[in-house]
Enzyme design. Structure first.
Site, PDB file in Angstrom:
ATOM      1  N   TRP A  13      34.770  30.876  68.636  1.00 32.24           N
ATOM      2  CA  TRP A  13      34.802  31.439  69.982  1.00 32.24           C
ATOM      3  C   TRP A  13      35.616  32.723  70.034  1.00 32.24           C
ATOM      4  CZ3 TRP A  13      31.908  32.182  73.649  1.00 32.24           C
ATOM      5  CH2 TRP A  13      32.254  32.227  75.000  1.00 32.24           C
ATOM      6  N   LYS A 196      36.286  17.528  80.224  1.00 34.74           N
ATOM      7  CA  LYS A 196      34.868  17.348  79.889  1.00 34.74           C
ATOM      8  C   LYS A 196      34.688  17.037  78.403  1.00 34.74           C
ATOM      9  CE  LYS A 196      34.619  21.560  77.896  1.00 34.74           C
ATOM     10  NZ  LYS A 196      34.114  21.942  76.566  1.00 34.74           N
TER      11      LYS A 196
END
Length: 336
Positions: A13, A196
């Site tokens: 990322w 999440k």
């Protein structure tokens, strides 16, 4: 407007966000503590361990010298694993004190600090006083590095208590394939991003066990209810959880093979041990530590989170996955 930006962390990322910034016309210094990785990025323009098929722009410059990376940078972006956020922040403050600069601090990591259960922006704020930063922004949302790398359409959130800073980050990153929305609910965006990952482990486990779409939809929907309950208890806006950094991030993490957390759960569902899953992943599985934090926080606050507790039992008490699913299904009937 072009500026210099320091990106701390050259994983999948971090390196892809650095690529986006370079392609948007900015000068980017990508910092890594691995000389071999820096040499590869600068000489071959590849990052084979993380994204083996990607060629990075030649204008992207990598370095192991934190001071050189941060010097003259108006923005410093953290994209390192949660477990080293505090350490890197401590290293950064030494550099900022020496340089006498005050950059905008942005982070794009997802998780909670193990032990303290603090959000990443809280950890950074503890280590970097306000006099050494012009503001703090969280960059988060439904995004896979692999897809942003190939310029798939992606929408994420820049959250800050100061919307002017969020808008600055929005302007830095936005282009034809990456769209940024601003938000002032830092607590909601960070808790949604962290929790999440726990539900994604459960979604992967269902897949590994052979369950279908109905089970996946049930897990995600009720999992979002748990995330919302816990986030709101910290002061988050409940509406945040039906946005990009809530349901959006949950969907992408619970349905994709790109998700390390989903892949970890998938392997657990197939019967592999947690130790083997961690050893074979090669990258940090944030949901494992976050599950422990979420479970402990729920216990402290008296919040009912049965799915999180079931995943915790599997990860930390060696409980049988099928038995935990049976327990969830046999709970007393309730209104939604």
């Amino acid at each position: 407007m072009t500026e210099k930006i320091a990106v701390l962390g050259a994983g999948s990322w971090g390196s892809v966000l650095a690529k986006v910034l370079v392609e948007n016309g900015h000068e980017v210094a990508l910092w890594s503590n691995s000389q071999a990785q820096v040499d590869e990025l600068n000489q071959q323009h590849t990052n084979a361990k993380y994204l083996p098929d990607l060629i990075y722009p030649e204008a992207l410059k990598a370095t192991t010298d934190l001071k050189a990376a941060v010097k003259d940078a108006g923005t410093v972006l953290f994209v390192v694993p949660t477990k080293v956020i505090r350490l890197v922040a401590q290293q950064l403050i030494e550099v900022l004190e020496e340089l006498g600069t005050k950059p905008l601090i942005v982070h794009a990591s997802k998780g909670l600090e193990l032990g303290s259960h603090k959000r990443i922006s809280e950890v950074i704020a503890e280590e970097i006083p306000t006099k050494y930063r012009s503001g703090m922004v969280v960059l988060s949302g439904p995004s896979h590095a692999e897809e942003v790398a190939r310029q798939d359409i992606t929408l994420i959130t820049a959250a800050s208590e100061d919307l002017a800073n969020a808008k600055k980050v929005q302007a830095l990153f936005m282009n034809d394939y990456l769209r940024i929305y601003t938000n002032s609910d830092v607590v909601g965006v960070e808790t949604g991003a962290a929790f999440k990952n726990v539900i994604a482990i459960g979604a992967g486990a269902l897949h590994g066990l052979g369950y279908g779409d109905d089970a996946k939809a049930a897990l995600m929907t009720r999992g979002l209810a748990e995330i919302s309950r816990l986030g709101v208890s910290f002061g988050a806006d409940p509406l945040t959880f039906i946005g990009l950094s809530g349901v959006g991030d949950l969907i992408v993490t619970c349905t994709s093979v790109h998700s390390r957390n989903w892949r970890a759960g998938d392997q657990l569902g197939q019967g592999k041990s947690l130790e083997d899953v961690i050893a074979n992943m090669g990258m940090v599985i944030e949901g494992i530590n976050t599950c422990k934090a979420a479970y402990e926080l729920a216990q402290q606050k008296g919040i009912e989170m049965p799915i999180t507790q079931a995943i915790y039992n599997v990860l930390y008490k060696q409980a049988d996955i099928k038995a935990e699913i049976a327990n969830l299904m046999q709970r007393e009937g309730k209104t939604e």
